[in-house]
Design a protein around this motif. Structure first.
Motif, PDB file in Angstrom:
ATOM      1  N   LEU A 135      50.977  38.338 109.603  1.00 39.88           N
ATOM      2  CA  LEU A 135      50.497  38.881 108.333  1.00 39.88           C
ATOM      3  C   LEU A 135      49.793  40.221 108.502  1.00 39.88           C
ATOM      4  N   THR A 136      49.072  40.387 109.616  1.00 40.50           N
ATOM      5  CA  THR A 136      48.409  41.680 109.830  1.00 40.50           C
ATOM      6  C   THR A 136      49.440  42.792 109.988  1.00 40.50           C
ATOM      7  N   ALA A 137      50.549  42.479 110.637  1.00 39.47           N
ATOM      8  CA  ALA A 137      51.626  43.465 110.767  1.00 39.47           C
ATOM      9  C   ALA A 137      52.235  43.764 109.403  1.00 39.47           C
ATOM     10  N   ALA A 138      52.461  42.706 108.613  1.00 35.24           N
ATOM     11  CA  ALA A 138      53.034  42.885 107.276  1.00 35.24           C
ATOM     12  C   ALA A 138      52.091  43.638 106.355  1.00 35.24           C
ATOM     13  N   ALA A 139      50.795  43.495 106.592  1.00 35.63           N
ATOM     14  CA  ALA A 139      49.798  44.179 105.774  1.00 35.63           C
ATOM     15  C   ALA A 139      49.643  45.649 106.148  1.00 35.63           C
ATOM     16  N   GLY A 140      50.242  46.031 107.266  1.00 32.95           N
ATOM     17  CA  GLY A 140      50.138  47.407 107.716  1.00 32.95           C
ATOM     18  C   GLY A 140      48.872  47.700 108.491  1.00 32.95           C
ATOM     19  N   TRP A 141      48.216  46.649 108.961  1.00 38.57           N
ATOM     20  CA  TRP A 141      46.997  46.833 109.755  1.00 38.57           C
ATOM     21  C   TRP A 141      47.401  47.140 111.198  1.00 38.57           C
ATOM     22  N   LYS A 142      47.036  48.297 111.645  1.00 36.44           N
ATOM     23  CA  LYS A 142      47.438  48.748 112.971  1.00 36.44           C
ATOM     24  C   LYS A 142      46.421  48.338 114.042  1.00 36.44           C
ATOM     25  N   SER A 143      46.916  48.202 115.246  1.00 35.23           N
ATOM     26  CA  SER A 143      46.077  48.001 116.438  1.00 35.23           C
ATOM     27  C   SER A 143      45.205  46.752 116.370  1.00 35.23           C
ATOM     28  N   VAL A 144      45.680  45.701 115.700  1.00 32.85           N
ATOM     29  CA  VAL A 144      44.953  44.428 115.718  1.00 32.85           C
ATOM     30  C   VAL A 144      45.409  43.656 116.947  1.00 32.85           C
ATOM     31  N   MET A 145      44.504  43.418 117.869  1.00 31.53           N
ATOM     32  CA  MET A 145      44.865  42.765 119.116  1.00 31.53           C
ATOM     33  C   MET A 145      44.938  41.252 118.942  1.00 31.53           C
ATOM     34  N   GLU A 146      45.935  40.649 119.574  1.00 29.89           N
ATOM     35  CA  GLU A 146      46.081  39.196 119.495  1.00 29.89           C
ATOM     36  C   GLU A 146      44.869  38.488 120.085  1.00 29.89           C
ATOM     37  N   SER A 147      44.264  39.075 121.098  1.00 32.15           N
ATOM     38  CA  SER A 147      43.083  38.459 121.707  1.00 32.15           C
ATOM     39  C   SER A 147      41.945  38.364 120.692  1.00 32.15           C
ATOM     40  N   SER A 148      41.823  39.361 119.812  1.00 30.73           N
ATOM     41  CA  SER A 148      40.784  39.329 118.782  1.00 30.73           C
ATOM     42  C   SER A 148      41.079  38.248 117.749  1.00 30.73           C
ATOM     43  N   ILE A 149      42.340  38.097 117.399  1.00 26.04           N
ATOM     44  CA  ILE A 149      42.722  37.043 116.459  1.00 26.04           C
ATOM     45  C   ILE A 149      42.413  35.679 117.060  1.00 26.04           C
ATOM     46  N   LYS A 150      42.729  35.511 118.340  1.00 28.16           N
ATOM     47  CA  LYS A 150      42.449  34.232 119.008  1.00 28.16           C
ATOM     48  C   LYS A 150      40.960  33.919 119.004  1.00 28.16           C
ATOM     49  N   LYS A 151      40.136  34.939 119.207  1.00 32.28           N
ATOM     50  CA  LYS A 151      38.685  34.723 119.176  1.00 32.28           C
ATOM     51  C   LYS A 151      38.235  34.254 117.788  1.00 32.28           C
ATOM     52  N   ASP A 152      38.839  34.814 116.755  1.00 27.49           N
ATOM     53  CA  ASP A 152      38.472  34.412 115.399  1.00 27.49           C
ATOM     54  C   ASP A 152      38.940  32.993 115.090  1.00 27.49           C
ATOM     55  N   VAL A 153      40.130  32.650 115.546  1.00 29.78           N
ATOM     56  CA  VAL A 153      40.625  31.287 115.329  1.00 29.78           C
ATOM     57  C   VAL A 153      39.720  30.282 116.031  1.00 29.78           C
ATOM     58  N   ASP A 154      39.348  30.591 117.262  1.00 29.15           N
ATOM     59  CA  ASP A 154      38.442  29.722 118.005  1.00 29.15           C
ATOM     60  C   ASP A 154      37.090  29.594 117.287  1.00 29.15           C
ATOM     61  N   CYS A 155      36.589  30.725 116.781  1.00 32.89           N
ATOM     62  CA  CYS A 155      35.303  30.710 116.084  1.00 32.89           C
ATOM     63  C   CYS A 155      35.395  29.939 114.773  1.00 32.89           C
ATOM     64  N   LEU A 156      36.509  30.077 114.076  1.00 32.33           N
ATOM     65  CA  LEU A 156      36.732  29.314 112.844  1.00 32.33           C
ATOM     66  C   LEU A 156      36.616  27.818 113.102  1.00 32.33           C
ATOM     67  N   LEU A 157      37.268  27.356 114.147  1.00 32.80           N
ATOM     68  CA  LEU A 157      37.236  25.921 114.461  1.00 32.80           C
ATOM     69  C   LEU A 157      35.839  25.473 114.849  1.00 32.80           C
ATOM     70  N   ARG A 158      35.110  26.297 115.604  1.00 37.52           N
ATOM     71  CA  ARG A 158      33.744  25.936 115.987  1.00 37.52           C
ATOM     72  C   ARG A 158      32.779  26.003 114.802  1.00 37.52           C
ATOM     73  N   THR A 159      33.161  26.766 113.784  1.00 37.92           N
ATOM     74  CA  THR A 159      32.337  26.851 112.581  1.00 37.92           C
ATOM     75  C   THR A 159      32.377  25.547 111.786  1.00 37.92           C
ATOM     76  N   PHE A 160      33.503  24.865 111.850  1.00 38.51           N
ATOM     77  CA  PHE A 160      33.668  23.667 111.021  1.00 38.51           C
ATOM     78  C   PHE A 160      33.729  22.359 111.797  1.00 38.51           C
ATOM     79  N   ALA A 161      33.918  22.436 113.101  1.00 39.81           N
ATOM     80  CA  ALA A 161      34.034  21.199 113.877  1.00 39.81           C
ATOM     81  C   ALA A 161      33.585  21.444 115.314  1.00 39.81           C
ATOM     82  N   VAL A 162      33.228  20.377 116.010  1.00 39.36           N
ATOM     83  CA  VAL A 162      32.834  20.452 117.417  1.00 39.36           C
ATOM     84  C   VAL A 162      34.083  20.392 118.273  1.00 39.36           C
ATOM     85  N   ARG A 163      34.191  21.306 119.195  1.00 38.00           N
ATOM     86  CA  ARG A 163      35.355  21.301 120.090  1.00 38.00           C
ATOM     87  C   ARG A 163      35.327  20.075 120.995  1.00 38.00           C
TER      88      ARG A 163
END
Length: 317
Positions: free
Chosen positions: A150-178
């Motif tokens: 979606l970031t590519a489709a949105a035209g957002w440049k230079s979004v690193m996959e590692s940054s997305i992974k960090k956000d996904v991990d943080c999302l899960l820790r925000t709502f549940a215990v790993r």
């Protein structure tokens, strides 16, 4: 189309939390600091004043902005370093005479959850997960892949996959215990939004998670009604009538944010209308609708004000 929706609703902001999920007290701490000093987060002694490490200073700043507690303001002396000040919502919620200055009412966490997804959202992984991600049960890579697409489709440049992974991990820790790794008592108790019960480990699966769809016991009908009217304002509805189906299923809707089915949402709105005379639900020709008999914005604000006032009176009694 989904990329366009994301670009309209959110900004390309990734991994600004410095890998720290929201902690108890952080929103209050950030609000108080900015209330007395609009440059509190950029001063050399910020770590001392806030009582946390350098990376946590950045995390507190990010979460306060993401949850719409703080907002930027022009800095005439240093234009490249804008001030941070309490937003109108921040003052309403956490001010000295605010609705819930110490976030003691679970309703406030639901309100904050609604706000983090609202425009302009600076947590695009959150917005994608709740509004554009179809699976009820999923693994982390599935959400990561969708956000990258979606970031590519949105035209957002230079979004690193590692940054997305960090956000996904943080999302899960925000709502549940790993479930993997060493867990401390702080890990179990330190995040207020885990009380919402929106995401949980999938039963019998070691790497899967699931969204918890259905009634939410701690979610007051008044907060749902507030969110529905807020949604009406945001979509620019000209009419004072909207289908419950849209409120439950449209991207950016309360049903998506709170993980409520159309039936859950309808039942909750029926309950809400019992104490709000200018709000009605009806079923003309079998189509469930929410009908507003007053100015939408005025009624929205009155509903949440009345909820907290009534709750305060109950506590006094």
């Amino acid at each position: 189309m989904s990329g366009a929706l994301l670009a309209t609703a959110a900004e390309p902001a990734f991994a600004r939390h410095e890998t720290f999920h929201l902690r108890f007290g952080w929103l209050r701490k950030g609000f108080t600091a900015a209330l007395t000093d609009p440059e509190a987060f950029s001063r050399p002694n910020a770590t001392v004043e806030l009582g946390v490490g350098k990376n946590m200073v950045s995390a507190i700043r990010y979460w306060c902005q993401a949850y719409k507690i703080l907002e930027t303001a022009p800095n005439l002396d240093r234009p490249r370093m804008p001030h941070l000040r309490p937003s109108v919502f921040g003052r309403q919620l956490l001010g000295e005479a605010g609705w819930d200055p110490w976030l003691e009412d679970p309703a406030s966490l639901w309100l904050l959850h609604w706000k983090i997804l609202g425009p302009k959202c600076i947590a695009p992984v959150w917005w994608t997960a709740f509004n554009l991600f179809a699976p009820e049960q999923f693994e982390e890579y599935q959400l990561t892949d969708l956000v990258a697409e979606l970031t590519a489709a949105a035209g957002w440049k230079s979004v690193m996959e590692s940054s997305i992974k960090k956000d996904v991990d943080c999302l899960l820790r925000t709502f549940a215990v790993r479930r993997s790794g060493r867990q401390t008592m702080d890990d179990l108790l330190d995040c207020p939004t885990r009380q919402l019960g929106l995401i949980a480990p999938a039963v019998g699966e070691t790497k899967s998670w699931r969204f918890v769809t259905g009634p939410k016991p701690s979610l007051p009908p008044a907060i749902v009604a507030y969110a529905c009217l807020d949604f009406l304002v945001e979509v620019g509805a000209r009419e004072r009538t909207i289908s419950v189906a849209r409120l439950a299923g449209d991207p950016g809707s309360p049903g998506r944010a709170f993980r409520l089915t159309e039936s859950n949402l309808y039942d909750t709105l029926v309950e809400a209308t019992k104490s709000v005379p200018d709000l009605r639900v009806a079923e003309p020709a079998g189509l469930r609708q929410l009908i507003v008999d007053d100015d939408i914005e005025a009624l929205r604000d009155r509903i949440v004000n009345d909820y907290y006032r009534a709750n305060e009176e109950l506590q006094v009694v």
